[in-house]
Scaffold this motif. Structure first.
Motif, PDB file in Angstrom:
ATOM      1  N   ALA A  82       0.838  -1.200   0.000  1.00  0.00           N
ATOM      2  CA  ALA A  82       0.000   0.000   0.000  1.00  0.00           C
ATOM      3  C   ALA A  82       0.873   1.250   0.000  1.00  0.00           C
ATOM      4  CB  ALA A  82      -0.922  -0.010   1.223  1.00  0.00           C
ATOM      5  N   TRP A  83       1.939   1.245   0.776  1.00  0.00           N
ATOM      6  CA  TRP A  83       2.856   2.381   0.815  1.00  0.00           C
ATOM      7  C   TRP A  83       3.496   2.591  -0.558  1.00  0.00           C
ATOM      8  CZ3 TRP A  83       3.982   6.489   3.521  1.00  0.00           C
ATOM      9  CH2 TRP A  83       5.216   7.104   3.361  1.00  0.00           C
ATOM     10  N   SER A  84       3.898   1.512  -1.185  1.00  0.00           N
ATOM     11  CA  SER A  84       4.502   1.607  -2.517  1.00  0.00           C
ATOM     12  C   SER A  84       3.501   2.171  -3.522  1.00  0.00           C
ATOM     13  CB  SER A  84       4.986   0.229  -2.960  1.00  0.00           C
ATOM     14  OG  SER A  84       5.488   0.280  -4.258  1.00  0.00           O
ATOM     15  N   LEU A  98       1.496   6.788  -6.731  1.00  0.00           N
ATOM     16  CA  LEU A  98       0.448   7.767  -7.010  1.00  0.00           C
ATOM     17  C   LEU A  98       0.984   9.189  -6.887  1.00  0.00           C
ATOM     18  CD1 LEU A  98      -2.571   8.478  -7.455  1.00  0.00           C
ATOM     19  CD2 LEU A  98      -2.799   8.426  -4.961  1.00  0.00           C
ATOM     20  N   LYS A  99       1.760   9.448  -5.847  1.00  0.00           N
ATOM     21  CA  LYS A  99       2.332  10.788  -5.667  1.00  0.00           C
ATOM     22  C   LYS A  99       3.319  11.108  -6.786  1.00  0.00           C
ATOM     23  CE  LYS A  99      -0.024  11.953  -2.257  1.00  0.00           C
ATOM     24  NZ  LYS A  99      -1.016  13.002  -2.405  1.00  0.00           N
ATOM     25  N   ARG A 100       4.097  10.112  -7.229  1.00  0.00           N
ATOM     26  CA  ARG A 100       5.022  10.338  -8.351  1.00  0.00           C
ATOM     27  C   ARG A 100       4.249  10.711  -9.612  1.00  0.00           C
ATOM     28  NH1 ARG A 100       7.602   5.413  -6.667  1.00  0.00           N
ATOM     29  NH2 ARG A 100       9.376   5.945  -5.364  1.00  0.00           N
ATOM     30  N   GLY A 132       4.490  14.160 -11.574  1.00  0.00           N
ATOM     31  CA  GLY A 132       4.840  14.101 -12.989  1.00  0.00           C
ATOM     32  C   GLY A 132       3.800  14.789 -13.844  1.00  0.00           C
ATOM     33  N   GLY A 133       2.534  14.643 -13.491  1.00  0.00           N
ATOM     34  CA  GLY A 133       1.462  15.300 -14.235  1.00  0.00           C
ATOM     35  C   GLY A 133       1.518  16.802 -14.083  1.00  0.00           C
ATOM     36  N   ALA A 134       1.859  17.269 -12.888  1.00  0.00           N
ATOM     37  CA  ALA A 134       1.970  18.713 -12.670  1.00  0.00           C
ATOM     38  C   ALA A 134       3.151  19.274 -13.447  1.00  0.00           C
ATOM     39  CB  ALA A 134       2.123  19.001 -11.176  1.00  0.00           C
TER      40      ALA A 134
END
Length: 78
Positions: free
Chosen positions: A28-30, A35-37, A41-43
């Protein structure tokens, strides 16, 4: 002897359960980190597609901020 065997079985099941719980938590942490990466990356990708005019405005804003900070550092009132 029977009581020792029962305690060993309980301990092994508890250890197995703890291991499975830790494995699920790590996955889950991975997933959360991935998701944060993707969000970051999208931003960054959205900023990369901005027009040249927006970049010029942002650069002018940064230069103005630097000028204000330099005047504050030199103890000059604006």
């Amino acid at each position: 002897m029977n009581e020792v065997l029962t305690m060993a079985v309980f301990a092994s099941f508890a250890l197995l359960g703890l291991g499975l719980t830790l494995l699920a938590g790590l996955r889950a942490w991975s997933g959360w980190l991935e998701l944060k990466r993707l969000e970051l990356g999208g931003a960054a990708q959205a900023r990369g597609e901005s027009s040249g005019m927006a970049e010029l405005i942002e650069m002018a804003d940064l230069k103005e901020r630097i000028r204000k900070l330099e005047s504050i550092a030199a103890c000059v009132d604006l």
